[in-house]
Scaffold this active site. Structure first.
Site, PDB file in Angstrom:
ATOM      1  N   TYR A   1     -12.010 -10.113  -1.920  1.00  0.00           N
ATOM      2  CA  TYR A   1     -12.617  -8.340  -1.436  1.00  0.00           C
ATOM      3  C   TYR A   1     -14.197  -9.227  -0.700  1.00  0.00           C
ATOM      4  O   TYR A   1     -15.397  -9.241  -1.765  1.00  0.00           O
ATOM      5  CB  TYR A   1     -12.709  -7.786  -2.679  1.00  0.00           C
ATOM      6  CG  TYR A   1     -11.689  -6.627  -3.009  1.00  0.00           C
ATOM      7  CD1 TYR A   1     -10.379  -7.846  -2.084  1.00  0.00           C
ATOM      8  CD2 TYR A   1     -11.028  -5.988  -4.042  1.00  0.00           C
ATOM      9  CE1 TYR A   1      -9.227  -6.565  -2.973  1.00  0.00           C
ATOM     10  CE2 TYR A   1     -10.466  -5.362  -3.844  1.00  0.00           C
ATOM     11  CZ  TYR A   1      -9.213  -5.800  -3.636  1.00  0.00           C
ATOM     12  OH  TYR A   1      -7.726  -4.754  -4.336  1.00  0.00           O
TER      13      TYR A   1
ATOM     14  N   HIS B   1     -14.841  -3.490   0.345  1.00  0.00           N
ATOM     15  CA  HIS B   1     -15.052  -2.747  -0.220  1.00  0.00           C
ATOM     16  C   HIS B   1     -16.480  -2.802  -1.068  1.00  0.00           C
ATOM     17  O   HIS B   1     -16.575  -1.395  -2.513  1.00  0.00           O
ATOM     18  CB  HIS B   1     -14.600  -3.725  -2.193  1.00  0.00           C
ATOM     19  CG  HIS B   1     -13.728  -3.507  -2.935  1.00  0.00           C
ATOM     20  ND1 HIS B   1     -14.201  -3.602  -4.120  1.00  0.00           N
ATOM     21  CD2 HIS B   1     -12.901  -2.056  -3.319  1.00  0.00           C
ATOM     22  CE1 HIS B   1     -14.170  -2.493  -5.201  1.00  0.00           C
ATOM     23  NE2 HIS B   1     -12.675  -1.862  -5.439  1.00  0.00           N
TER      24      HIS B   1
ATOM     25  N   ASN C   1       1.035  -1.183  -0.046  1.00  0.00           N
ATOM     26  CA  ASN C   1       0.062  -0.248  -0.137  1.00  0.00           C
ATOM     27  C   ASN C   1       1.088   1.466   0.365  1.00  0.00           C
ATOM     28  O   ASN C   1       0.888   2.448  -0.360  1.00  0.00           O
ATOM     29  CB  ASN C   1      -0.495   0.146   1.238  1.00  0.00           C
ATOM     30  CG  ASN C   1      -2.035  -0.968   1.140  1.00  0.00           C
ATOM     31  OD1 ASN C   1      -2.036  -1.767  -0.220  1.00  0.00           O
ATOM     32  ND2 ASN C   1      -2.769  -0.956   2.229  1.00  0.00           N
TER      33      ASN C   1
ATOM     34  N   ARG D   1     -11.020  -3.393 -14.325  1.00  0.00           N
ATOM     35  CA  ARG D   1     -10.392  -4.787 -13.928  1.00  0.00           C
ATOM     36  C   ARG D   1     -11.148  -6.151 -13.835  1.00  0.00           C
ATOM     37  O   ARG D   1     -11.837  -6.271 -13.327  1.00  0.00           O
ATOM     38  CB  ARG D   1      -9.540  -4.683 -12.326  1.00  0.00           C
ATOM     39  CG  ARG D   1      -9.473  -2.941 -11.829  1.00  0.00           C
ATOM     40  CD  ARG D   1      -8.187  -3.184 -11.066  1.00  0.00           C
ATOM     41  NE  ARG D   1      -8.802  -1.531 -10.335  1.00  0.00           N
ATOM     42  CZ  ARG D   1      -7.366  -1.075 -10.504  1.00  0.00           C
ATOM     43  NH1 ARG D   1      -6.809  -1.120 -11.775  1.00  0.00           N
ATOM     44  NH2 ARG D   1      -6.932   0.458  -9.769  1.00  0.00           N
TER      45      ARG D   1
ATOM     46  N   HIS E   1     -15.986   3.337 -13.660  1.00  0.00           N
ATOM     47  CA  HIS E   1     -15.869   2.766 -13.590  1.00  0.00           C
ATOM     48  C   HIS E   1     -16.822   2.005 -13.299  1.00  0.00           C
ATOM     49  O   HIS E   1     -16.570   1.171 -11.861  1.00  0.00           O
ATOM     50  CB  HIS E   1     -15.538   3.862 -11.947  1.00  0.00           C
ATOM     51  CG  HIS E   1     -14.569   3.003 -11.421  1.00  0.00           C
ATOM     52  ND1 HIS E   1     -15.456   3.305  -9.575  1.00  0.00           N
ATOM     53  CD2 HIS E   1     -13.495   2.422 -10.290  1.00  0.00           C
ATOM     54  CE1 HIS E   1     -14.509   1.862  -8.655  1.00  0.00           C
ATOM     55  NE2 HIS E   1     -13.558   1.911  -9.473  1.00  0.00           N
TER      56      HIS E   1
ATOM     57  N   ARG F   1     -13.990   2.486   5.221  1.00  0.00           N
ATOM     58  CA  ARG F   1     -13.191   2.094   4.641  1.00  0.00           C
ATOM     59  C   ARG F   1     -11.420   2.573   5.550  1.00  0.00           C
ATOM     60  O   ARG F   1     -11.095   2.101   6.473  1.00  0.00           O
ATOM     61  CB  ARG F   1     -12.669   1.067   4.024  1.00  0.00           C
ATOM     62  CG  ARG F   1     -11.408   0.136   3.770  1.00  0.00           C
ATOM     63  CD  ARG F   1     -11.409  -0.624   2.609  1.00  0.00           C
ATOM     64  NE  ARG F   1     -11.078   0.154   2.030  1.00  0.00           N
ATOM     65  CZ  ARG F   1     -10.526   0.334   0.570  1.00  0.00           C
ATOM     66  NH1 ARG F   1     -11.158  -1.031  -0.456  1.00  0.00           N
ATOM     67  NH2 ARG F   1      -9.831   0.974  -0.345  1.00  0.00           N
TER      68      ARG F   1
ATOM     69  N   ARG G   1      -5.956   2.673 -13.142  1.00  0.00           N
ATOM     70  CA  ARG G   1      -4.616   3.004 -13.108  1.00  0.00           C
ATOM     71  C   ARG G   1      -3.685   1.365 -12.306  1.00  0.00           C
ATOM     72  O   ARG G   1      -4.144   0.306 -11.756  1.00  0.00           O
ATOM     73  CB  ARG G   1      -4.742   3.289 -11.821  1.00  0.00           C
ATOM     74  CG  ARG G   1      -3.209   3.866 -10.854  1.00  0.00           C
ATOM     75  CD  ARG G   1      -2.140   4.700 -12.571  1.00  0.00           C
ATOM     76  NE  ARG G   1      -2.855   5.991 -11.848  1.00  0.00           N
ATOM     77  CZ  ARG G   1      -3.092   7.236 -12.548  1.00  0.00           C
ATOM     78  NH1 ARG G   1      -1.983   7.194 -13.418  1.00  0.00           N
ATOM     79  NH2 ARG G   1      -3.690   8.715 -12.238  1.00  0.00           N
TER      80      ARG G   1
END
Length: 717
Positions: free
Chosen positions: A477, A602, A57, A384, A444, A574, A414
């Site tokens: 997740y 998530h 991270n 993704r 997204h 979160r 990204r």
């Protein structure tokens, strides 16, 4: 005017003091993640995993967040954030926080290595090996590492070499015997080519680091030279290299160019061993173009602690959490019927990952759509995915089977740009219609849209989710999704995909969905205002948001206003959160918790009491300015009572968690709960999914018994 009203007017909601900094609160989140590694209640290899997660991270934090802030400084940006900080001030405070996290990581690494040794898992130095073990290690070096190494000298004939992002390097100082002239050399460690960071010696769990093995075999690389010293270093480069896509004729070419630029982007961090010669440290900083006093970090222990994932993945079940296998969805288990018939029977199904299988729900939906002769069209957004998810093969199969397939691929996801370019090209070659969304906006949203010719005409089916179509992350997740044939949602999705595939007419009409950038933020603000208006002693207002981040100032200010009006606001956030809870007169009706545990939170849920006419929404959008104003997101209502009840239990498990929940304090710090119930919400959700499945299977058995009994009765008659 009452005294209470006067007190409320004293709060200027434009004042920076009421807003926490995005970057600093994100770093605070990583302290909570690191605490899971420090917590003795966490199994040992899971603790190692959390140490690796924080390290990974922080790498990304420097590449994205610090890199972006440095660009602002370089561009002369002087504007302040809503919390009143300049880019330079944010970098300085982030560096201070990071150095404290690094210190805690180093202490944790030392503790965990000791605990691993107690379990027979030893990571030792080359010098700690006995002679036979050293010979085995040397053979490994000769056969597997030596051919991959390329020493690079640094002198007038050999300029300072290019240092790639996150590479681990040895700075080696050599000289000839009886000669005081020193030579500087760089050796790049062979990462990503099949050589593990931790090399196993013998048949047990004895490991040495590959850089240690290389450092003790330098004579092979520099024959006839004396080795004066060798020190490790590692660089981090800026990942923010986007070009102006709005003025580009070919978005694909722009992204490919940006990926090339990223390899050579500016350095934002240099990590070195504490014992590195100060002059060598200064030389590296100068050659890399960074500030030695600010951008150089001395890292004790193992540089690049993200590589501890290798140790965390050891097959030692006794040192891990009990294995979790996602179960079938209780409505789909044992059902050989076409999935579209099942969705049509129930109207909508709520999916909970990783508690319920991604393979048996989302992938099954897409796979059957690709093969069903009655399916005419499949449309999908792809942010993704993974090589093993099965998503791309299903889409390709659908196109080969003569279906109209349109996929909106987000090229600017990204760190997944290269993979998405490959997927896009592969799909285009097989007849899939690929577009890259709307210029200036990231796509997204997580949507699969299917048009099928049912017995009574065309019907639209859909999956709308909170998580990516990625088989790997679907196991770790915590996400939600809905499979539905709601006709109004189907109409809305038709409008959405027409917008995405053309880029025109953004002012489309949506009846149920709340997409961004045009609808969602306005709708959330209106619903918060409505909650304030409907609040009374008889029907108290309540707002509950579960999101990854609360960053948008306007939404934060609206939630402050709701609290001042007496509305109870429960926030499950979160990581980054600008709002400060528990301030008398301002946010005393707001609670903020963060859940950190076995799975990464998530999913996004938005709940409004609405005077008793409750509303539940799920979807892809966090409460961030970028999500609400610069991305295409989709939030969908969840209307069936049974599904709402599932969401209510989900929220209550999290809000009441006494094991994995942290409560934010008014100053932005967090305190971990420590109640008697030490079963985390993640474990409860696992059990709940298993119980739903067990109950459904029991009902199937009872129905079968009744059918058999009825058949026997008919035969007797």
């Amino acid at each position: 005017m009452t005294d209470e009203q006067t007190d409320k007017q004293e709060f200027n909601l434009d004042s920076p003091q009421w807003y926490l900094n995005r970057e600093l609160t994100w770093l605070e989140f990583n302290r909570r993640v690191l605490h899971e590694g420090q917590d003795p209640r966490t199994p040992l290899l899971e603790r190692i995993k959390f140490l690796a997660i924080v390290s990974s991270n922080l790498d990304e934090f420097f590449m994205k967040r610090v890199g972006g802030l440095k660009q602002q400084v370089g561009a002369g940006v002087r504007s302040l954030t809503v919390d009143g900080r300049s880019p330079g001030e944010q970098i300085a405070e982030c560096h201070e926080s990071v150095r404290d996290i690094l210190r805690r990581k180093e202490e944790l690494e030392e503790e965990l290595l000791g605990l691993l040794a107690e379990q027979g898992i030893r990571i030792v130095s080359y010098q700690q090996l006995d002679r036979d073990q050293q010979r085995e290690a040397d053979r490994y070096f000769h056969d597997n590492i030596y051919p991959l190494l390329t020493p690079q000298g640094m002198d007038p004939a050999h300029p300072f070499p290019f240092i790639s992002n996150l590479s681990i390097n040895l700075l080696v100082v050599t000289r000839y015997e009886n000669d005081d002239h020193f030579f500087l050399n760089r050796i790049k460690m062979p990462t990503g080519v099949g050589v593990p960071r931790f090399i196993r010696i013998g048949g047990g769990h004895l490991y040495i680091r590959f850089e240690d093995l290389i450092a003790n075999n330098l004579a092979m690389l520099f024959p006839g030279l004396l080795i004066e010293s060798c020190s490790l270093f590692r660089v981090t480069r800026n990942a923010i290299t986007e070009q102006n896509a709005e003025k580009a004729n070919d978005l694909l070419a722009v992204i490919e160019s940006a990926l090339r630029d990223r390899k050579f982007a500016e350095i934002v961090r240099l990590e070195v061993e504490p014992g590195m010669n100060p002059s060598h440290r200064g030389m590296l900083a100068a050659e890399l173009g960074i500030d030695e006093g600010k951008d150089v970090f001395a890292a004790k222990g193992i540089i690049g602690k993200r590589d501890f994932f290798q140790i965390a993945s050891l097959d030692l079940p006794e040192l891990r959490c009990p294995p979790h296998q996602p179960c079938d969805h209780f409505r789909l288990t044992g059902e050989s019927r076409n999935i579209f018939h099942i969705i049509r029977e129930f109207g909508s199904l709520l999916l909970q990952h990783p508690y319920e299988s991604f393979e048996c729900t989302v992938l099954r939906f897409l796979r059957e759509a690709s093969q069903d002769p009655k399916v005419l069209a499949i449309k999908m957004t792809l942010y993704r995915t993974s090589a093993d998810s099965g998503i791309i093969p299903c889409l390709i199969d659908a196109a080969k089977n003569g279906k109209q397939v349109a996929v909106v691929v987000e090229l600017k996801a990204r760190f997944d740009e290269s993979a998405n370019i490959r997927w896009a090209e592969q799909m285009e070659e097989t007849g899939v219609h690929v577009t890259y969304g709307v210029v200036g906006l990231k796509t997204h949203s997580k949507v699969i849209f299917v048009v099928r010719r049912d017995f009574d005409g065309l019907r639209r089916y859909a999956h709308i989710g909170t998580g990516n179509y990625h088989a790997g992350t679907a196991r770790i997740y915590s996400d939600l999704g809905i499979l539905t044939c709601d006709p109004v949602i189907g109409e809305d999705l038709t409008e959405l995909f027409n917008y995405l595939t053309t880029g025109y007419a953004p002012d489309r009409h949506y009846q149920k969905l709340l997409p961004s950038p045009r609808v969602l933020k306005k709708a959330l603000l209106e619903k918060i205002s409505r909650e304030i208006a409907l609040h009374s002693e008889k029907t108290p207002g309540r707002i509950q948001f579960k999101t990854n981040a609360l960053e948008d100032k306007e939404i934060t200010a609206a939630l402050y206003k709701a609290s001042m009006a007496g509305v109870k606001v429960d926030l499950i956030v979160r990581d980054s959160c600008r709002l400060r809870p528990g301030i008398a007169g301002l946010s005393e009706n707001v609670s903020v918790i963060s859940v950190v545990g076995r799975f990464l939170e998530h999913c996004r849920i938005y709940y409004f009491h609405n005077g008793g006419e409750e509303e539940y929404f799920i979807g892809s959008a966090d409460i961030m300015k970028r999500n609400l104003e610069e991305r295409v997101e989709v939030i969908t209502p969840v209307e069936p009572p049974e599904l709402r009840a599932q969401l209510r239990r989900f929220l209550e498990f999290q809000l009441s968690d006494q094991r994995s929940a942290w409560e934010m304090q008014p100053d932005g710090s967090y305190v971990q709960r420590s109640g008697e119930d030490q079963v985390s919400c993640h474990e409860k959700l696992i059990r709940q999914a298993e119980k739903r499945l067990s109950d459904a299977q029991q009902q199937v058995k009872l129905r079968r018994k009744k059918i058999i009994k009825r058949k026997k009765s008919v035969v007797k008659e």
